[in-house]
Design an enzyme around this catalytic site. Structure first.
Site, mmCIF file in Angstrom:
data_model
loop_
_atom_site.group_PDB
_atom_site.id
_atom_site.type_symbol
_atom_site.label_atom_id
_atom_site.label_comp_id
_atom_site.label_asym_id
_atom_site.label_seq_id
_atom_site.Cartn_x
_atom_site.Cartn_y
_atom_site.Cartn_z
ATOM 1 N N GLU A 170 -33.598 16.926 31.388
ATOM 2 C CA GLU A 170 -34.252 17.299 30.137
ATOM 3 C C GLU A 170 -35.288 16.187 29.588
ATOM 4 O O GLU A 170 -35.040 15.129 29.921
ATOM 5 C CB GLU A 170 -33.125 17.285 29.111
ATOM 6 N N ILE A 225 -37.138 14.420 26.739
ATOM 7 C CA ILE A 225 -36.893 13.992 25.594
ATOM 8 C C ILE A 225 -38.136 13.335 24.811
ATOM 9 O O ILE A 225 -38.541 12.445 25.149
ATOM 10 C CB ILE A 225 -35.874 13.040 25.377
ATOM 11 N N ASP A 272 -27.017 -1.693 31.371
ATOM 12 C CA ASP A 272 -28.277 -2.266 31.570
ATOM 13 C C ASP A 272 -29.146 -1.968 30.454
ATOM 14 O O ASP A 272 -30.403 -1.441 30.244
ATOM 15 C CB ASP A 272 -29.008 -1.683 32.855
#
Length: 287
Positions: free
Chosen positions: A92, A94, A195
């Protein structure tokens, strides 16, 4: 920018024709693309090479774990597929905006809630990756041992083999584990992003924090905080909100530096000698 074969592969997966492709940030070790169709927009990460599929599969698993916690959002995974010379992960897209104080407060609180998702042992179901490097995740009951044998030693050995560190500069395993036992605070194994620098989260247009590009494990929550502070840090409101929502003590400055050693070693092994002095400084100070 995108090969004809890759474009056709993605169109087949989506059942849609691609109208435009644009390079976007997020591709230090991979190609990051924004794909537009008549129906929607998508984010595509393309990883070349034999390990491309394994790296992106680990990312997909990590995104699912974070989303499955119910504590913080991640982009929806649309698909993962091999190609002739690598693999791609389709997510998706964003639309993001600048990070305001309200959003960073929400992000800090949600990260603290994520860290309350705990396990009995440190590690993960499988090995995964941090950047392009394999990340060992053998299940272990103690944090000093896990951080020694699954985080620091593999990176130290890589750096030694590449001639980035000398034999005498690499501490013995017993020394590492002993000193970590003295420095590290007690904490149960927590689900971490793994991370968490400034490029691995987004604030969507409606103000929702999203985590991206994880290297997940059950680890010490201080690892995420240490990485967040490595390249300038997040806002003060983020850390205040984290501490207010957290059930564990905030890592000491010494812990932060010791946990940053792992990420500096990763950068040393991926990007080269510019990180060597920082690595040597921390090792000399603590080990």
């Amino acid at each position: 920018m995108m090969s004809k074969g890759l474009k056709e592969h993605i169109e087949s997966l989506l059942g849609l024709k691609i109208s435009s492709v644009m390079s976007v940030s997020g591709g230090d070790i991979s190609q990051a693309l924004k794909i537009s169709t008549s129906a929607d927009q998508f984010f595509c990460k393309y990883q070349a090479g034999e390990e491309g599929y394994a790296i992106l599969k680990a990312e997909k698993v990590g995104l699912a774990a974070l989303a499955g916690s119910g504590k913080i959002k991640t982009p929806e995974v649309i698909g993962l597929s091999k190609t002739e010379d690598g693999a791609f992960l389709l997510l998706e897209y964003i639309e993001s905006k600048s990070k305001g104080e309200k959003e960073m407060i929400a992000f800090g609180s949600q990260l603290a809630e994520l860290h309350q998702v705990m396990a009995e042992t440190y590690g993960w179901e499988t090995e995964n990756y941090i950047g392009s490097l394999l990340q060992k995740n053998t299940r272990m009951g103690g944090w000093p041992g896990f951080y020694t044998y699954c985080r620091l030693l593999p990176q130290l050995e890589l750096a030694k083999r590449a001639g980035l560190l000398s034999e005498r500069e690499v501490p013995l395993a017993d020394r590492l584990e002993s000193r970590l036992g003295e420095i590290c605070s007690a904490s149960k194994p927590s689900l971490v992003h793994g991370d968490l620098w400034g490029g691995n989260y987004l604030i969507s247009e409606d103000g929702t924090p999203f985590l991206i590009d994880p290297s997940v494990s059950y680890s010490h929550p201080g690892m995420d905080l240490a990485m967040s502070k490595l390249f300038g840090g997040f806002s003060a409101s983020f850390y205040e909100a984290y501490q207010e929502a957290s059930r564990v003590s905030f890592p000491t400055p010494e812990e932060i530096e010791v946990y940053q050693l792992y990420y500096l070693l990763v950068h040393l092994n991926i990007f080269g000698v510019s990180y060597a002095s920082s690595v040597r400084s921390i090792m000399k100070r603590y080990f």
